[in-house]
Write an enzyme that holds these catalytic residues in place. Structure first.
Site, PDB file in Angstrom:
ATOM      1  N   LYS A   1      -5.106 -52.570  29.476  1.00 32.32           N
ATOM      2  CA  LYS A   1      -5.560 -51.311  30.277  1.00 32.32           C
ATOM      3  C   LYS A   1      -4.593 -51.021  31.395  1.00 32.32           C
ATOM      4  CE  LYS A   1     -10.475 -52.433  30.051  1.00 32.32           C
ATOM      5  NZ  LYS A   1     -11.693 -52.891  30.910  1.00 32.32           N
TER       6      LYS A   1
ATOM      7  N   LYS B   1     -11.918 -51.876  17.708  1.00 28.63           N
ATOM      8  CA  LYS B   1     -13.441 -52.256  18.104  1.00 28.63           C
ATOM      9  C   LYS B   1     -14.076 -50.651  18.588  1.00 28.63           C
ATOM     10  CE  LYS B   1     -14.767 -53.892  21.923  1.00 28.63           C
ATOM     11  NZ  LYS B   1     -15.131 -54.641  23.080  1.00 28.63           N
TER      12      LYS B   1
ATOM     13  N   LYS C   1     -16.148 -47.369  24.325  1.00 26.10           N
ATOM     14  CA  LYS C   1     -16.495 -46.215  25.491  1.00 26.10           C
ATOM     15  C   LYS C   1     -15.337 -45.653  25.967  1.00 26.10           C
ATOM     16  CE  LYS C   1     -19.162 -48.121  28.172  1.00 26.10           C
ATOM     17  NZ  LYS C   1     -19.068 -49.737  27.927  1.00 26.10           N
TER      18      LYS C   1
END
Length: 326
Positions: free
Chosen positions: A111, A192, A195
């Site tokens: 991230k 995967k 969101k």
């Protein structure tokens, strides 16, 4: 009664991976366990988010959880920031965890990659996650396999704290579903469904209407050899579709594969299965969203119950570390 705890970030529309990999299992666990389910809004602050958007998403996430089958009369549904012991225990655990442990967390690296300035909270949020779990003496924590590393950190910190200051925390075990635990992107089956990744055709939202579900499944990536078989290594796209249909119909993907000779027939049946699976969720969400006051009341009751448990755990931990009682 065994206690379970899990949480979800209010970071956008929940999708099929959230539902099959987590929420559907949560709805089952609530009847067999003392279940706590948390909307982890503090975690959402690790990345840039508009305050108005965060408030709206937090309430909408509550509606999604209840629409997915969570019953606030049976389990405890609450917002993380409504229980002040979460950040308070985080500090005690940050004084127990080590920099080396946090440096090994792969999600921080993923991230934070490419950012000029990474928030300190993104680095330390696994400790906040540990506090989320340990506050409630959770025996089992339903997690996706991408969160297993964070749960292992929680276990290590709990054991270290108990050894250093005396028996204080329950050391939790992971509970990972075997089917539907990792739903992959329909356009990029090597990653995967998420969101946080912009993939309009690859992500089926829980609230997508039937036409949108059909469009996304129809355009889902497969391969060119035309043979229907479950082989995640050689045929990741097709195997993802088989796993989805298996999860939606409570079967094994290997068994589902034997029913088909053509990709088109598989996609048709998968569309029908997903539309029926999500139909009651969409209807219930529309009903809940029409009465935000009732949602706020549910969250207030959940926070009161969560605070009752969390306050006792925090007091125990603070006393063990030598903090003077107020």
């Amino acid at each position: 009664m065994t206690r379970v705890l899990s949480g979800v970030q209010p970071s956008g529309d929940l999708h099929l991976g959230n539902y099959l990999g987590a929420l559907r299992q949560w709805a089952v666990h609530q009847h067999d366990h003392d279940a706590f389910y948390c909307i982890v809004d503090l975690h959402a602050l690790t990345l840039e988010i508009d305050p108005k958007v965060l408030r709206a998403r937090t309430l909408d996430t509550a509606a999604n959880l209840l629409a997915a089958g969570l019953d606030p009369e049976v389990c405890t549904v609450f917002v993380q920031s409504h229980v002040p012991e979460h950040p308070r225990l985080t500090w005690l655990l940050e004084c127990t965890a080590t920099m080396g442990e946090l440096n090994r967390m792969t999600q921080f690296k993923d991230k934070g990659r490419g950012q000029d300035a990474v928030r300190a909270g993104l680095f330390t949020y696994p400790v906040l996650m540990a506090a989320d779990i340990l506050l409630y003496d959770a025996d089992r924590v339903p997690v996706g396999d991408d969160q297993r590393q964070h749960l292992e950190l929680t276990r290590e910190v709990a054991v270290r704290f108990n050894n250093r200051y005396g028996p204080t925390f329950t050391v939790p075990e992971a509970a990972i579903p075997t089917v539907g635990a990792r739903v992959m992107d329909l356009q990029h089956p090597e990653r995967k469904m998420s969101k946080s990744v912009d993939s309009p055709l690859g992500t089926v939202a829980m609230l997508d209407d039937p036409a949108e579900v059909a469009r996304k499944v129809r355009k889902a990536v497969t391969d060119t050899d035309g043979e229907v078989r479950y082989d995640p290594e050689a045929k990741p796209g097709l195997s993802n579709l088989l796993e989805l249909l298996a999860a939606a119909t409570d079967r094994r993907p290997e068994d589902v594969a034997t029913d088909y000779e053509r990709y088109g027939d598989l996609k048709r049946d998968l569309t029908d299965a997903l539309v029926e699976l999500l139909r009651p969720v969409r209807a219930r969400h529309a009903e809940l969203s029409s009465d935000p006051g009732a949602l706020h009341a549910v969250l207030a009751r959940g926070a009161a119950r969560a605070h009752e448990v969390a306050a006792a755990t925090y007091a125990r931990a603070a006393a063990a570390m030598g903090l003077l009682p107020a």
